[in-house]
Design a protein around this motif. Structure first.
Motif: not given
Length: 342
Positions: A155-178
């Motif tokens: 199974a892939p690592d869909l939420y790598p610890e070292g990338l979580r801040e970046e994932i959430e930053d993009i996710g917040e903008r995508v959620y709000r505007d898209v």
């Protein structure tokens, strides 16, 4: 996606009515046990689709079973509700595992006095018949990180610890505007708010276009939750949001990078093999009578474009990182093959 009347006003998502967490160690009170839970979804709903994709990518199909509601909701006590029908594999119009016709029965099993909105996805405790969680974001994140040994090998690592801040930053903008932005446009109560929603939507899509012009995936060099979150909206964009929701500045198919990215993921196991475009079109056009009072379902676009070459592999990266693709779709969970619409 909430199963009640959608007013013609700005869309504000309500907090999850049920938000118990299920983890491998049970530290929040509930442990992930094979066969204990049933995931109720609509294949039309983008929020539910996220959890379906994560479940498949992580190989949790045998651990948590799937119940698919009819895309055309049934009016009960004046409101449309997610129900089970023969057409979606429920003999006699009752889910064969939970024994219920309408999802609200599981909500009321958890809270007999509950009179709020009924949404999918919903994780239901098979033993008690009650909803444990309808928190789509937490469900997808926990299935990606907290279900321990129940996930498949590779199974892939869909939420790598070292990338979580970046994932959430993009996710917040995508959620709000898209993700939510298309609803803000589609149900805008006046011209000013429509104009503002559409402007922000396409500003964010343009930003994603630029980002994806030089990289195959949104964050890192393989699929993460950031991709799952964006793709659920991209899949539905040209088929329903562009026309029905008046998000018609451009189609996703008119973006070079975004359209290639969307096709790349569609052709990746876990994405296109969980997508039912017939359910998507039927739900949006037939249920959302506030903006489509006739209930007439649009014929296009031709879905076969999803299978055309994308050449995104030239940007590097691999879909599953150090992992492997999920196996075949389990029997009974297959979606219809793509076919010409017009």
């Amino acid at each position: 996606m909430r199963a009640n009347r959608v007013p013609i006003e700005e869309i504000e998502r309500e907090p999850a009515a049920f938000a118990e967490r299920v983890t491998a160690d049970g530290r929040f009170g509930r442990a992930a046990e094979p066969g204990r839970y049933r995931l109720v979804v609509s294949r039309a709903c983008p929020w539910a689709h996220r959890v379906v994709m994560v479940r498949r990518l992580m190989g949790l199909e045998q651990a948590v079973s799937l119940a698919v509601a009819d895309p055309v909701q049934e009016v009960i006590d004046g409101d449309p509700h997610w129900v089970f029908t023969e057409e979606t594999g429920s003999p006699g119009g009752r889910d064969p595992v939970l024994g219920i016709h309408a999802l609200r029965e599981a909500y009321r099993a958890g809270d007999p006095g509950y009179d709020g909105g009924v949404s999918v996805p919903a994780l239901v405790d098979v033993e008690t018949g009650r909803v444990v969680s309808n928190d789509y974001d937490r469900l997808s994140t926990d299935m990606a990180t907290e279900w321990g040994g129940l996930a498949r090998a590779g199974a892939p690592d869909l939420y790598p610890e070292g990338l979580r801040e970046e994932i959430e930053d993009i996710g917040e903008r995508v959620y709000r505007d898209v993700n939510n932005g298309v609803y803000r446009a589609g149900f805008a109560p006046d011209q000013a708010r429509y104009d503002a929603a559409v402007a922000r939507l396409f500003e964010r899509l343009d930003e994603m276009e630029e980002r994806l012009s030089a990289r195959r995936y949104l964050v890192g060099d393989h699929i993460t939750l950031a991709d799952v979150r964006l793709w659920s909206t991209l899949l539905r964009f040209d088929a329903v949001y562009h026309g029905l929701f008046k998000c018609n500045v451009r189609k996703i198919s008119e973006y070079r990078a975004l359209w290639g990215y969307a096709r790349d993921l569609f052709q990746t196991p876990g994405f296109g093999d969980t997508a039912n475009l017939d359910h998507i079109r039927a739900h949006y056009y037939r249920v959302m009578t506030g903006i489509n009072p006739t209930g007439v379902v649009a014929a296009g676009p031709d879905p076969r474009g999803w299978l055309t070459p994308h050449h995104r592999e030239e940007l590097g990266g691999t879909p599953f990182g150090d992992g492997t693709p999920p196996g075949p779709v389990p029997e009974g969970e297959q979606v219809p093959p793509l076919g010409r619409r017009c």
